[in-house]
Design an enzyme around this catalytic site. Structure first.
Site, short mmCIF file in Angstrom:
data_model
loop_
_atom_site.label_atom_id
_atom_site.label_comp_id
_atom_site.label_asym_id
_atom_site.label_seq_id
_atom_site.Cartn_x
_atom_site.Cartn_y
_atom_site.Cartn_z
N ASP A 179 35.68 42.12 28.99
CA ASP A 179 36.39 42.81 28.70
C ASP A 179 36.84 43.37 27.30
OD1 ASP A 179 35.27 44.32 31.42
OD2 ASP A 179 37.50 43.36 32.81
N GLU A 191 40.56 39.69 46.41
CA GLU A 191 40.03 40.67 46.55
C GLU A 191 38.18 40.21 47.62
OE1 GLU A 191 37.93 40.49 42.17
OE2 GLU A 191 40.06 38.53 41.63
N GLU A 224 39.44 39.92 28.60
CA GLU A 224 39.16 38.68 29.84
C GLU A 224 37.88 38.15 30.06
OE1 GLU A 224 41.44 38.63 32.84
OE2 GLU A 224 40.29 40.46 33.72
N GLY A 280 31.52 42.23 39.41
CA GLY A 280 31.64 43.01 40.81
C GLY A 280 29.66 43.84 40.84
N ARG A 327 30.38 39.18 32.22
CA ARG A 327 30.77 40.34 31.82
C ARG A 327 32.33 40.20 31.09
NH1 ARG A 327 33.36 44.03 35.26
NH2 ARG A 327 35.02 43.74 34.57
N SER A 345 40.07 41.59 38.48
CA SER A 345 40.06 42.43 38.96
C SER A 345 41.26 43.68 39.66
CB SER A 345 39.49 42.68 41.49
OG SER A 345 37.95 42.38 40.53
N ASN A 351 35.02 37.92 33.35
CA ASN A 351 34.31 37.88 34.34
C ASN A 351 33.48 37.30 34.74
OD1 ASN A 351 33.98 38.52 37.13
ND2 ASN A 351 35.11 40.34 36.72
N TYR A 363 36.59 50.01 41.80
CA TYR A 363 36.01 49.99 43.07
C TYR A 363 36.20 51.37 43.14
CZ TYR A 363 36.12 45.74 41.66
OH TYR A 363 35.56 44.09 40.67
#
Length: 304
Positions: free
Chosen positions: A249, A19, A265, A271, A247, A145, A267, A208
């Site tokens: 999801d 990433e 999951e 980002g 964050r 990601s 994070n 992204y």
């Protein structure tokens, strides 16, 4: 943080993970925002000489803009603890647990949070036969990601042929159908829920690249689903021991109501690019991009 009028913030970005590019983008954006907020900012593309660079620079705070392995899995966090430099986001243990998808699922299940069943399997076995009944998803156990995602459809006749750069051991999990929802936690507060509209899978490009997805904010979902996302995200953040910003999801099958909501999951270093979800959610609550970056720096510490 020291008593200097303008603290020096080292923004870590880039690094050697899969990433790297999105980390460079996140890091540059955060560095620019922090300069606008009055901080002295030094941008560091994290390499093998990172410890030497930090010892030489002696920053007041490290803003960790790294993503993926080494930067998000507890490795850099351990280095910063050793050097006793206050840093942003989660600490060593929470970062390591969140990056390990199998371990984090075990923690979520123990906390009563809804997850799909999954197994760890050898890459060769996954390419040779269906190790789970389709539909299922194959992914690395310790990347973020949506890097290296394979979706095996219900009617797939043959197993996926995994790329050579996939790890030898991969996670295989039951496919969770439905809409993509996500919730940010800042400190001890869940912000809101975003409905991510995308054609197909919410993969790296959808996350992204400009136009890769469309965000509905706040999500137009029933109140019980909205409330559950907020509750589950905060509980996941707490169960993992996260600090700063995280964050979480979700996938939601709207045909099944609350039973169709699955936690995918959490994070620990989401980002911060112009298309990222965290700045969007913060803005809905009146926090500018500079505000959220400043908050993270002011929240920085050791022993996280």
């Amino acid at each position: 943080m020291s008593s200097r009028t303008s603290p020096t913030v080292a923004v870590l970005m880039g690094g050697p993970s899969a990433e790297r590019e999105v980390s460079l983008s996140s890091g540059r954006e955060c560095a620019a925002a922090l300069r606008d907020e009055g901080f002295n900012v030094v941008e560091i593309d994290a390499g093998r000489d990172l410890a030497h660079q930090l010892v030489t620079l002696k920053p007041d705070v490290v803003f960790n803009g790294l993503h993926g392995r080494w930067g998000e899995d507890g490795c850099v966090q351990g280095l910063l603890e050793w050097l006793q430099i206050p840093y942003t986001h989660s600490g060593v243990l929470a970062s390591a647990q969140a990056m390990d998808k199998t371990r984090s699922k075990e923690i979520f299940k123990a906390a009563g949070l809804p997850v799909v069943e999954s197994i760890l399997a050898n890459k060769a076995d996954v390419s040779a036969t269906h190790v789970l009944l389709p539909p299922y998803v194959v992914k690395p156990n310790n990347e973020g990601s949506s890097v290296g995602i394979y979706i095996v459809d219900q009617d797939a006749n043959s197993p996926p042929q995994l790329a050579d750069d996939m790890p030898e051991i991969v996670m295989v999990e039951t496919f969770a159908p439905g809409r993509e929802l996500t919730t940010t936690v800042v400190g001890d507060r869940a912000l809101t829920v975003t409905d991510i509209v995308v054609d197909g899978w919410y993969d790296y490009d959808a996350k992204y690249k400009t136009g890769g997805s469309h965000h509905i904010l706040p999500a137009e979902v029933p109140q019980d689903i909205f409330d559950a996302c907020m509750d589950y995200a905060l509980r996941a953040h707490t169960a993992l021991g996260c600090r700063g910003v995280s964050r979480t999801d979700f996938r939601w099958d709207d045909r099944r109501g609350l039973e169709g909501l699955i936690l995918l999951e959490t994070n620990t270093q989401p980002g911060m690019t112009p298309t990222s979800l965290v700045p969007e959610q913060a803005a809905q609550l009146g926090m500018s991009y500079g505000d959220i970056c400043r908050w993270m720096v002011e929240d920085a510490s050791c022993n996280r």
